[in-house]
Design a protein around this motif. Structure first.
Motif, PDB file in Angstrom:
ATOM      1  N   LEU A 303      47.323  34.960  27.391  1.00 29.50           N
ATOM      2  CA  LEU A 303      46.752  33.728  27.945  1.00 29.50           C
ATOM      3  C   LEU A 303      46.273  33.952  29.374  1.00 29.50           C
ATOM      4  O   LEU A 303      45.153  33.552  29.743  1.00 29.50           O
ATOM      5  N   VAL A 304      47.103  34.594  30.188  1.00 33.87           N
ATOM      6  CA  VAL A 304      46.739  34.843  31.584  1.00 33.87           C
ATOM      7  C   VAL A 304      45.495  35.722  31.652  1.00 33.87           C
ATOM      8  O   VAL A 304      44.569  35.470  32.450  1.00 33.87           O
ATOM      9  N   ALA A 305      45.444  36.752  30.829  1.00 31.91           N
ATOM     10  CA  ALA A 305      44.273  37.636  30.834  1.00 31.91           C
ATOM     11  C   ALA A 305      43.007  36.877  30.447  1.00 31.91           C
ATOM     12  O   ALA A 305      41.940  37.081  31.050  1.00 31.91           O
ATOM     13  N   GLN A 306      43.118  35.991  29.447  1.00 29.90           N
ATOM     14  CA  GLN A 306      41.965  35.204  29.033  1.00 29.90           C
ATOM     15  C   GLN A 306      41.526  34.248  30.139  1.00 29.90           C
ATOM     16  O   GLN A 306      40.329  34.120  30.439  1.00 29.90           O
ATOM     17  N   GLN A 307      42.504  33.570  30.761  1.00 31.76           N
ATOM     18  CA  GLN A 307      42.168  32.642  31.844  1.00 31.76           C
ATOM     19  C   GLN A 307      41.526  33.383  33.017  1.00 31.76           C
ATOM     20  O   GLN A 307      40.576  32.885  33.634  1.00 31.76           O
ATOM     21  N   ALA A 308      42.034  34.570  33.337  1.00 36.65           N
ATOM     22  CA  ALA A 308      41.464  35.345  34.434  1.00 36.65           C
ATOM     23  C   ALA A 308      40.035  35.758  34.113  1.00 36.65           C
ATOM     24  O   ALA A 308      39.148  35.709  34.982  1.00 36.65           O
ATOM     25  N   GLY A 309      39.790  36.165  32.869  1.00 35.24           N
ATOM     26  CA  GLY A 309      38.439  36.526  32.470  1.00 35.24           C
ATOM     27  C   GLY A 309      37.483  35.354  32.586  1.00 35.24           C
ATOM     28  O   GLY A 309      36.348  35.498  33.068  1.00 35.24           O
ATOM     29  N   ASP A 310      37.946  34.179  32.153  1.00 33.70           N
ATOM     30  CA  ASP A 310      37.109  32.985  32.253  1.00 33.70           C
ATOM     31  C   ASP A 310      36.837  32.633  33.718  1.00 33.70           C
ATOM     32  O   ASP A 310      35.721  32.221  34.071  1.00 33.70           O
ATOM     33  N   LEU A 311      37.862  32.778  34.563  1.00 28.68           N
ATOM     34  CA  LEU A 311      37.701  32.482  35.997  1.00 28.68           C
ATOM     35  C   LEU A 311      36.607  33.374  36.587  1.00 28.68           C
ATOM     36  O   LEU A 311      35.691  32.894  37.260  1.00 28.68           O
ATOM     37  N   ALA A 312      36.714  34.681  36.340  1.00 34.47           N
ATOM     38  CA  ALA A 312      35.758  35.613  36.922  1.00 34.47           C
ATOM     39  C   ALA A 312      34.352  35.379  36.380  1.00 34.47           C
ATOM     40  O   ALA A 312      33.370  35.443  37.125  1.00 34.47           O
ATOM     41  N   ALA A 313      34.258  35.084  35.075  1.00 31.33           N
ATOM     42  CA  ALA A 313      32.939  34.893  34.463  1.00 31.33           C
ATOM     43  C   ALA A 313      32.231  33.668  35.020  1.00 31.33           C
ATOM     44  O   ALA A 313      30.998  33.663  35.156  1.00 31.33           O
ATOM     45  N   GLY A 314      32.990  32.625  35.365  1.00 25.88           N
ATOM     46  CA  GLY A 314      32.382  31.400  35.858  1.00 25.88           C
ATOM     47  C   GLY A 314      32.405  31.237  37.356  1.00 25.88           C
ATOM     48  O   GLY A 314      32.013  30.192  37.879  1.00 25.88           O
ATOM     49  N   ALA A 315      32.868  32.269  38.067  1.00 27.20           N
ATOM     50  CA  ALA A 315      33.033  32.151  39.518  1.00 27.20           C
ATOM     51  C   ALA A 315      31.692  32.051  40.222  1.00 27.20           C
ATOM     52  O   ALA A 315      30.701  32.655  39.813  1.00 27.20           O
ATOM     53  N   ARG A 316      31.679  31.299  41.310  1.00 31.31           N
ATOM     54  CA  ARG A 316      30.465  31.190  42.127  1.00 31.31           C
ATOM     55  C   ARG A 316      30.244  32.428  42.980  1.00 31.31           C
ATOM     56  O   ARG A 316      29.109  32.759  43.322  1.00 31.31           O
ATOM     57  N   GLY A 317      31.341  33.082  43.358  1.00 29.91           N
ATOM     58  CA  GLY A 317      31.227  34.296  44.161  1.00 29.91           C
ATOM     59  C   GLY A 317      31.245  35.535  43.287  1.00 29.91           C
ATOM     60  O   GLY A 317      31.226  35.465  42.053  1.00 29.91           O
ATOM     61  N   GLN A 318      31.294  36.683  43.935  1.00 28.15           N
ATOM     62  CA  GLN A 318      31.356  37.967  43.243  1.00 28.15           C
ATOM     63  C   GLN A 318      32.828  38.348  43.086  1.00 28.15           C
ATOM     64  O   GLN A 318      33.385  39.112  43.878  1.00 28.15           O
ATOM     65  N   VAL A 319      33.446  37.798  42.043  1.00 30.08           N
ATOM     66  CA  VAL A 319      34.879  37.964  41.820  1.00 30.08           C
ATOM     67  C   VAL A 319      35.107  39.029  40.763  1.00 30.08           C
ATOM     68  O   VAL A 319      34.553  38.954  39.659  1.00 30.08           O
ATOM     69  N   THR A 320      35.902  40.029  41.106  1.00 35.15           N
ATOM     70  CA  THR A 320      36.281  41.069  40.160  1.00 35.15           C
ATOM     71  C   THR A 320      37.782  40.997  39.918  1.00 35.15           C
ATOM     72  O   THR A 320      38.534  40.411  40.711  1.00 35.15           O
ATOM     73  N   LEU A 321      38.220  41.583  38.824  1.00 36.10           N
ATOM     74  CA  LEU A 321      39.627  41.546  38.428  1.00 36.10           C
ATOM     75  C   LEU A 321      40.227  42.939  38.508  1.00 36.10           C
ATOM     76  O   LEU A 321      39.583  43.927  38.145  1.00 36.10           O
ATOM     77  N   ILE A 322      41.463  42.995  38.987  1.00 38.31           N
ATOM     78  CA  ILE A 322      42.225  44.232  39.027  1.00 38.31           C
ATOM     79  C   ILE A 322      43.505  44.002  38.240  1.00 38.31           C
ATOM     80  O   ILE A 322      44.295  43.108  38.569  1.00 38.31           O
ATOM     81  N   SER A 323      43.720  44.775  37.190  1.00 42.54           N
ATOM     82  CA  SER A 323      44.945  44.652  36.398  1.00 42.54           C
ATOM     83  C   SER A 323      46.038  45.508  37.023  1.00 42.54           C
ATOM     84  O   SER A 323      45.810  46.679  37.365  1.00 42.54           O
ATOM     85  N   GLU A 324      47.208  44.926  37.185  1.00 42.32           N
ATOM     86  CA  GLU A 324      48.333  45.642  37.796  1.00 42.32           C
ATOM     87  C   GLU A 324      49.552  45.541  36.886  1.00 42.32           C
ATOM     88  O   GLU A 324      50.005  44.451  36.545  1.00 42.32           O
ATOM     89  N   PRO A 325      50.110  46.668  36.449  1.00 44.31           N
ATOM     90  CA  PRO A 325      51.336  46.617  35.646  1.00 44.31           C
ATOM     91  C   PRO A 325      52.497  46.057  36.455  1.00 44.31           C
ATOM     92  O   PRO A 325      52.487  46.091  37.690  1.00 44.31           O
ATOM     93  N   VAL A 326      53.476  45.535  35.750  1.00 48.73           N
ATOM     94  CA  VAL A 326      54.631  44.931  36.432  1.00 48.73           C
ATOM     95  C   VAL A 326      55.886  45.781  36.263  1.00 48.73           C
ATOM     96  O   VAL A 326      56.975  45.349  36.645  1.00 48.73           O
ATOM     97  N   ASP A 327      55.751  46.978  35.740  1.00 49.11           N
ATOM     98  CA  ASP A 327      56.909  47.844  35.530  1.00 49.11           C
ATOM     99  C   ASP A 327      57.685  48.037  36.819  1.00 49.11           C
ATOM    100  O   ASP A 327      57.109  48.389  37.851  1.00 49.11           O
ATOM    101  N   GLY A 328      58.985  47.829  36.750  1.00 45.79           N
ATOM    102  CA  GLY A 328      59.860  48.056  37.895  1.00 45.79           C
ATOM    103  C   GLY A 328      59.903  46.933  38.903  1.00 45.79           C
ATOM    104  O   GLY A 328      60.771  46.924  39.794  1.00 45.79           O
ATOM    105  N   LEU A 329      59.001  45.964  38.786  1.00 44.94           N
ATOM    106  CA  LEU A 329      58.950  44.910  39.804  1.00 44.94           C
ATOM    107  C   LEU A 329      60.076  43.892  39.652  1.00 44.94           C
ATOM    108  O   LEU A 329      60.536  43.338  40.655  1.00 44.94           O
TER     109      LEU A 329
END
Length: 374
Positions: A303-329
């Motif tokens: 769900l989060v990945a889908q929402q992030a994709g939708d956010l970036a696709a519809g953004a007014r600015g030049q928004v890119t996504l960086i995926s970060e693993p959560v291992d060990g956090l």
């Protein structure tokens, strides 16, 4: 405004330059009135003791507010603090309120750093690629630093504390503990906020001071405690996170956004990626910015990945996504010496929120050079 008069019964606790008192309110009869919790800032009203008479405002207490639901000490008329020593500084914060503060700002003419900020790259408004991570709520700060420190424990991190929440930085227990731990190089209070290690008139000058005065490797921008929301698309103080990324873009920094994510919040608008992040980063950001998306497992992660994709696709600015693993956090967050809480929920109650902030911190730490990561 609700005004009350009372007598300090006891000191309950303190952190940094903030002191919480038990105060017995006056009543019409001979018996003491109700006892309330009241917060006093030592730099404003001095340090008080049992028996001191105090003037309070109780509006937040009467309304039952969350973060700031206390009475506040305005003055102890019979024990006024001494006048501050004469010195430089003429910038007024909390302007034209009874408790306005006159401070020495890093960017004003009397500052020893004015020459640095009024010449060269600082005057040109060039952050020279300085990474700046922006979050919309104060509770993000500690977990972000957990993530940063997991890769770059020696990095010089400057926090810019904006004025959407509590104006006095002394209100924050988190900042007091971070100062004790030495996790921050400095905290700058910008705009109308006050009480940091340095003051800045604007976020822009605060960013430039972080780079050219405090030699920051990384800046974390967030408002103070007490985020305000109204349930409307644009009526929340975290909206300034988008404006902060615009400032970073204008000044030639590298802007990153920490997404506000929750699996525990029952409100649909805050489930997954909060509408606060979707609006601030998707509608307000007009320049370049990178959003850190934690790689979470299962249906919620999808769900989060889908929402992030939708956010970036519809953004007014030049928004890119960086995926970060959560291992060990999660283990790193459990070891954090600062209590973690957001919207009244701790780590176990809303671990996805805290993982998202720590992932943002670690992702930005990956962009630092090897010297900062040692």
């Amino acid at each position: 405004m609700h005004w009350r008069v009372g007598t300090v019964a006891a000191v309950e606790r303190s952190w940094g330059r903030a002191v919480q008192y038990a105060v017995d309110l006056d009543s019409p009869g001979q018996a003491p009135g109700p006892r309330v919790r009241a917060l006093g800032y030592a730099d404003l009203v001095g340090v008080l003791g049992a028996g001191d008479r105090v003037l309070l405002t109780t509006s937040a207490l009467e309304r039952g507010l969350g973060t700031g639901g206390l009475a506040f000490v305005v003055a102890a008329p019979d024990r006024l603090p001494p006048d501050p020593p004469a010195g430089p500084g003429h910038i007024v914060k909390a302007r034209y309120t009874p408790q306005q503060q006159i401070v020495l700002a890093v960017d004003e003419q009397e500052s020893p750093h004015h020459g640095v900020l009024s010449s060269g790259s600082a005057a040109a408004g060039d952050l020279a690629g300085l990474p700046v991570l922006v979050a919309d709520v104060h509770s993000a700060l500690a977990p972000i630093l957990v993530g940063v420190r997991s890769l770059a424990p020696q990095a010089r991190v400057v926090h810019l504390y904006t004025d959407g929440g509590a104006l006095p930085a002394a209100f924050s227990m988190t900042l007091a503990r971070l100062a004790e731990l030495g996790w921050l190089t400095a905290t700058g209070t910008v705009g109308q906020a006050f009480g940091g290690d340095f003051e800045a008139v604007t976020l822009h000058s605060g960013l430039l001071a972080a780079r050219y005065v405090f030699a920051a490797d990384l800046v974390v921008v967030a408002q103070g405690p007490g985020n305000v929301g109204t349930g409307t698309p644009y009526g929340f103080t975290g909206l300034a996170a988008g404006e902060a990324l615009n400032a970073v873009h204008v000044l030639g920094g590298r802007g990153f956004g920490a997404l506000r994510i929750s699996a525990a919040d029952a409100r649909e608008r805050h489930h997954g990626i909060s509408h606060h992040s979707r609006t601030a980063f998707g509608r307000v950001v007009l320049g370049e910015a990178s959003l850190i998306v934690p790689h979470l497992p299962g249906e919620f992660g999808a769900l989060v990945a889908q929402q992030a994709g939708d956010l970036a696709a519809g953004a007014r600015g030049q928004v890119t996504l960086i995926s970060e693993p959560v291992d060990g956090l999660l283990e790193a967050l459990r070891a954090c010496p600062i209590p973690l809480s957001s919207m009244g929920r701790g780590l176990d109650a809303d671990k996805e929120y805290f993982l998202a902030q720590a992932a943002a911190g670690r992702a930005v730490a990956r962009t630092l050079g090897s010297a900062e990561a040692r």
